[in-house]
Design an enzyme around this catalytic site. Structure first.
Site, PDB file in Angstrom:
ATOM      1  N   HIS A 147       0.845  -1.208   0.000  1.00  0.00           N
ATOM      2  CA  HIS A 147       0.000   0.000   0.000  1.00  0.00           C
ATOM      3  C   HIS A 147       0.878   1.254   0.000  1.00  0.00           C
ATOM      4  O   HIS A 147       0.579   2.231  -0.673  1.00  0.00           O
ATOM      5  CB  HIS A 147      -0.875   0.048   1.254  1.00  0.00           C
ATOM      6  CG  HIS A 147      -1.818  -1.098   1.401  1.00  0.00           C
ATOM      7  ND1 HIS A 147      -1.666  -2.076   2.347  1.00  0.00           N
ATOM      8  CD2 HIS A 147      -2.953  -1.420   0.721  1.00  0.00           C
ATOM      9  CE1 HIS A 147      -2.651  -2.940   2.268  1.00  0.00           C
ATOM     10  NE2 HIS A 147      -3.442  -2.583   1.287  1.00  0.00           N
ATOM     11  N   ILE A 161       4.725  -5.717  -4.587  1.00  0.00           N
ATOM     12  CA  ILE A 161       5.831  -5.577  -3.623  1.00  0.00           C
ATOM     13  C   ILE A 161       5.925  -6.890  -2.842  1.00  0.00           C
ATOM     14  O   ILE A 161       4.918  -7.408  -2.370  1.00  0.00           O
ATOM     15  CB  ILE A 161       5.589  -4.384  -2.653  1.00  0.00           C
ATOM     16  CG1 ILE A 161       5.338  -3.092  -3.431  1.00  0.00           C
ATOM     17  CG2 ILE A 161       6.739  -4.225  -1.669  1.00  0.00           C
ATOM     18  CD1 ILE A 161       6.511  -2.562  -4.232  1.00  0.00           C
TER      19      ILE A 161
END
Ligand code: PAF
Length: 292
Positions: free
Chosen positions: A38, A177
């Site tokens: 995020h 990620i």
């Protein structure tokens, strides 16, 4: 200092004030329990816009009754610190009653891109996602909105939705990620015990294996999926929901791996359902080798 607001009215007033100053607005919709995945979206929004809004809302509408709505992890204080440290300006954290008022009965539904992959095993999921994201877009009215490629089908669905419904927002897709050992970052990783956390590496290992096979010239989707499923099968704690190859634009199943093929998987590790994927990108060179 970041502002945390809970009502639609407060968001609208703040965005209106920014607009009056001629400022651009970036938006990162989330369900909270924020991690570096995020954070990368927020950082990108902060870099590309004058102001950044992050929504933190665990959307009941996208969970089936058998799913993890109640146990979904929540930590607004930690989320606020992360957003603040990353340069976001406003957190919108509504209660379900603020988003779904008494008598709520309008939905955004989609055929096509929602039919395969997660749409098969989570039949109501994308109706909930499309409904809440379109509501959030109408509330925040951002110039750009940021979504992670880990939820690649969601990204394709949102792109289709804003095109179909003429919602004036640019959708920016951002890379997956990963933890140092390869596991894709996810708020649901917190459900894994120590043994399951180790076993969960079978997802990223299989993604890397798939990428190598494609780089090596494999173009037959069935062959690729068979090899990937076989690899997942070596992990006793893993149970496959799906491994599929689809076109990334419309999420239609493909027999041939080409540029823009999305190779996606959902795998249960114990009771936790995890997803991962790669997208075949870059032109094939003379030897038929492509990058992923
Ligand atoms: O990806 C998520 O976290 C959610 O599906 C989203 C986009 C915030 C909608 O609730």
């Amino acid at each position: 200092m970041i502002q945390v607001v809970h009502t639609i009215k407060e968001v609208r007033e703040q965005v209106k004030a920014w607009r009056a100053q001629g400022l651009t607005v970036g938006f990162v919709p989330t369900m909270g329990y924020l991690h570096e995945g995020h954070q990368s979206l927020i950082a990108r929004s902060v870099a590309e816009n004058d102001r950044t809004v992050v929504s933190v809302f665990v959307n009941p509408m996208q969970f089936a009754p058998t799913e993890d709505l109640e146990s979904y992890p929540r930590d607004l204080e930690a989320d606020t610190s992360l957003c603040d440290a990353t340069g976001a300006d406003l957190i919108f954290n509504p209660e379900p009653e603020e988003m779904y008022t008494e008598g709520f009965c309008s939905f955004v539904d989609m055929n096509g891109p929602t039919a395969e992959l997660c749409g098969k095993s989570r039949p109501i999921h994308f109706r909930g996602v499309c409904t809440v994201v379109s509501k959030l877009f109408h509330i925040v009215t951002p110039d750009k909105a940021y979504f992670g490629q880990k939820d690649a089908q969601q990204l394709a669905v949102i792109r289709r939705m804003v095109t179909d419904l003429n919602i004036p927002v640019e959708i920016v897709g951002c890379p997956i990620i990963r933890e140092k050992d390869g596991l894709a970052k996810s708020s649901r990783n917190t459900y894994l015990n120590e043994e399951e956390r180790k076993a969960a590496l079978i997802l990223s290992k299989t993604i890397y294996m798939g990428q190598e096979l494609v780089k090596g010239g494999m173009t037959d989707a069935k062959e690729l999926i068979r090899a990937m499923k076989e690899n997942i099968g070596t992990e006793p704690l893993a149970r496959i929901d799906y491994v599929e190859a689809v076109n990334f634009d419309d999420i239609s199943v493909t027999d041939t791996i080409t540029d823009n093929t999305l190779v996606a998987m959902a795998v249960y590790i114990g009771k936790t359902r995890l997803i991962d994927n790669f997208i075949v990108q870059g032109k094939r060179d003379a030897k038929g080798v492509s990058s992923c």
